[in-house]
Motif scaffolding. Structure first.
Motif, mmCIF file in Angstrom:
data_model
loop_
_atom_site.group_PDB
_atom_site.id
_atom_site.type_symbol
_atom_site.label_atom_id
_atom_site.label_comp_id
_atom_site.label_asym_id
_atom_site.label_seq_id
_atom_site.Cartn_x
_atom_site.Cartn_y
_atom_site.Cartn_z
ATOM 1 N N LEU A 1 1.143 -1.300 -0.110
ATOM 2 C CA LEU A 1 -0.018 0.168 -0.098
ATOM 3 C C LEU A 1 0.977 1.459 -0.551
ATOM 4 O O LEU A 1 0.744 1.501 -0.350
ATOM 5 N N PRO A 2 1.983 0.978 0.936
ATOM 6 C CA PRO A 2 2.776 2.634 0.726
ATOM 7 C C PRO A 2 3.314 2.935 -0.790
ATOM 8 O O PRO A 2 3.582 4.187 -0.991
ATOM 9 N N ALA A 3 3.150 1.653 -1.567
ATOM 10 C CA ALA A 3 4.128 2.505 -2.934
ATOM 11 C C ALA A 3 2.988 2.952 -3.857
ATOM 12 O O ALA A 3 3.546 2.764 -4.955
ATOM 13 N N ILE A 4 2.100 3.046 -3.461
ATOM 14 C CA ILE A 4 0.903 3.434 -4.348
ATOM 15 C C ILE A 4 1.114 5.058 -4.797
ATOM 16 O O ILE A 4 0.938 5.631 -4.010
ATOM 17 N N ARG A 5 1.403 4.823 -5.705
ATOM 18 C CA ARG A 5 1.566 6.656 -6.305
ATOM 19 C C ARG A 5 0.310 7.319 -6.999
ATOM 20 O O ARG A 5 0.560 8.641 -6.826
ATOM 21 N N LYS A 6 -0.351 6.672 -7.735
ATOM 22 C CA LYS A 6 -1.269 6.692 -7.984
ATOM 23 C C LYS A 6 -2.836 7.212 -7.251
ATOM 24 O O LYS A 6 -2.396 7.018 -6.294
ATOM 25 N N PRO A 7 -3.046 8.710 -7.493
ATOM 26 C CA PRO A 7 -4.410 9.191 -6.687
ATOM 27 C C PRO A 7 -5.193 7.613 -6.586
ATOM 28 O O PRO A 7 -5.856 6.366 -7.519
ATOM 29 N N VAL A 8 -5.933 8.087 -5.197
ATOM 30 C CA VAL A 8 -6.485 6.395 -4.652
ATOM 31 C C VAL A 8 -8.129 7.449 -3.933
ATOM 32 O O VAL A 8 -8.564 8.579 -2.771
ATOM 33 N N LEU A 9 -8.711 7.199 -3.803
ATOM 34 C CA LEU A 9 -10.228 7.251 -3.675
ATOM 35 C C LEU A 9 -11.145 6.008 -2.733
ATOM 36 O O LEU A 9 -10.951 4.641 -3.762
ATOM 37 N N ILE A 10 -10.807 6.198 -1.293
ATOM 38 C CA ILE A 10 -11.131 5.050 -1.134
ATOM 39 C C ILE A 10 -13.144 5.136 -0.385
ATOM 40 O O ILE A 10 -13.681 6.436 0.510
ATOM 41 N N THR A 11 -13.366 4.499 -1.371
ATOM 42 C CA THR A 11 -15.413 4.398 -0.455
ATOM 43 C C THR A 11 -15.534 3.149 -0.293
ATOM 44 O O THR A 11 -15.352 1.984 -0.593
ATOM 45 N N HIS A 12 -16.585 3.709 1.789
ATOM 46 C CA HIS A 12 -16.412 2.310 2.079
ATOM 47 C C HIS A 12 -17.457 2.768 3.350
ATOM 48 O O HIS A 12 -18.403 4.333 3.059
ATOM 49 N N GLY A 13 -18.937 1.520 2.482
ATOM 50 C CA GLY A 13 -20.136 1.777 3.254
ATOM 51 C C GLY A 13 -19.775 1.982 5.057
ATOM 52 O O GLY A 13 -19.833 0.937 5.104
ATOM 53 N N ALA A 14 -20.915 2.797 5.944
ATOM 54 C CA ALA A 14 -20.333 3.054 6.871
ATOM 55 C C ALA A 14 -21.146 1.521 7.312
ATOM 56 O O ALA A 14 -21.018 1.657 8.831
ATOM 57 N N GLN A 15 -22.216 0.718 7.325
ATOM 58 C CA GLN A 15 -23.073 0.086 7.427
ATOM 59 C C GLN A 15 -22.545 -1.295 7.182
ATOM 60 O O GLN A 15 -22.810 -1.891 7.363
ATOM 61 N N ASP A 16 -20.816 -1.709 6.549
ATOM 62 C CA ASP A 16 -20.583 -2.318 6.213
ATOM 63 C C ASP A 16 -20.614 -3.863 7.815
ATOM 64 O O ASP A 16 -19.470 -2.559 8.812
ATOM 65 N N ALA A 17 -20.776 -4.896 7.634
ATOM 66 C CA ALA A 17 -20.552 -5.656 8.085
ATOM 67 C C ALA A 17 -19.979 -6.532 8.311
ATOM 68 O O ALA A 17 -19.211 -7.616 9.187
ATOM 69 N N ILE A 18 -19.157 -6.413 7.649
ATOM 70 C CA ILE A 18 -18.057 -7.184 6.851
ATOM 71 C C ILE A 18 -16.913 -6.700 7.353
ATOM 72 O O ILE A 18 -15.726 -7.503 7.303
ATOM 73 N N VAL A 19 -16.321 -5.634 6.322
ATOM 74 C CA VAL A 19 -15.468 -4.965 6.206
ATOM 75 C C VAL A 19 -15.467 -3.831 7.526
ATOM 76 O O VAL A 19 -15.969 -2.846 6.983
ATOM 77 N N LYS A 20 -14.976 -3.897 8.243
ATOM 78 C CA LYS A 20 -15.534 -3.154 9.138
ATOM 79 C C LYS A 20 -14.493 -1.367 9.170
ATOM 80 O O LYS A 20 -13.883 -1.594 7.774
ATOM 81 N N PRO A 21 -15.021 -0.549 9.628
ATOM 82 C CA PRO A 21 -14.927 0.984 8.568
ATOM 83 C C PRO A 21 -12.808 1.204 9.398
ATOM 84 O O PRO A 21 -12.432 1.655 9.164
ATOM 85 N N SER A 22 -12.548 0.537 10.201
ATOM 86 C CA SER A 22 -11.371 0.696 11.360
ATOM 87 C C SER A 22 -10.424 0.484 10.100
ATOM 88 O O SER A 22 -9.365 0.641 9.616
#
Length: 100
Positions: free
Chosen positions: A27-48
């Motif tokens: 992840l630290p090697a990514i140099r391209k622009p990044v937009l992380i979109t996440h559902g706040a109510q996601d019960a599988i992948v936690k917002p943390s």
């Protein structure tokens, strides 16, 4: 929309839930622009997890969609999702024009 989820055999869905993937080292090697979109109510992948990714990709932008879960933030709140995608793409286009 749920139909495509149930078309995956149960043993495959179970295997997906039990897998362990760690790509934190790249992840630290990514140099391209990044937009992380996440559902706040996601019960599988936690917002943390978003916080962990943001810590590794300092330039990443975060979009937490309040009324969205795991499967389809683009569906759960299409207006917010689409607006944020347009804004992100517009900034990329402006940055590209400035750099030319």
């Amino acid at each position: 929309m749920l139909g495509y989820n149930v078309s995956v055999p149960p043993y495959v869905r179970q295997a997906l839930l039990s897998r362990s993937i760690n790509n934190d080292d790249i992840l630290p090697a990514i140099r391209k622009p990044v937009l992380i979109t996440h559902g706040a109510q996601d019960a599988i992948v936690k917002p943390s997890v978003v916080d962990q990714h943001k810590a590794s990709i300092a330039h990443a932008e975060i979009q937490m969609i309040q009324n969205a879960g795991h499967d389809a933030a683009f569906w759960d709140d299409a207006a917010s999702f689409n607006r944020r995608q347009r804004e992100f793409a517009a900034r990329l286009g402006q940055a590209r024009i400035r750099s030319e």
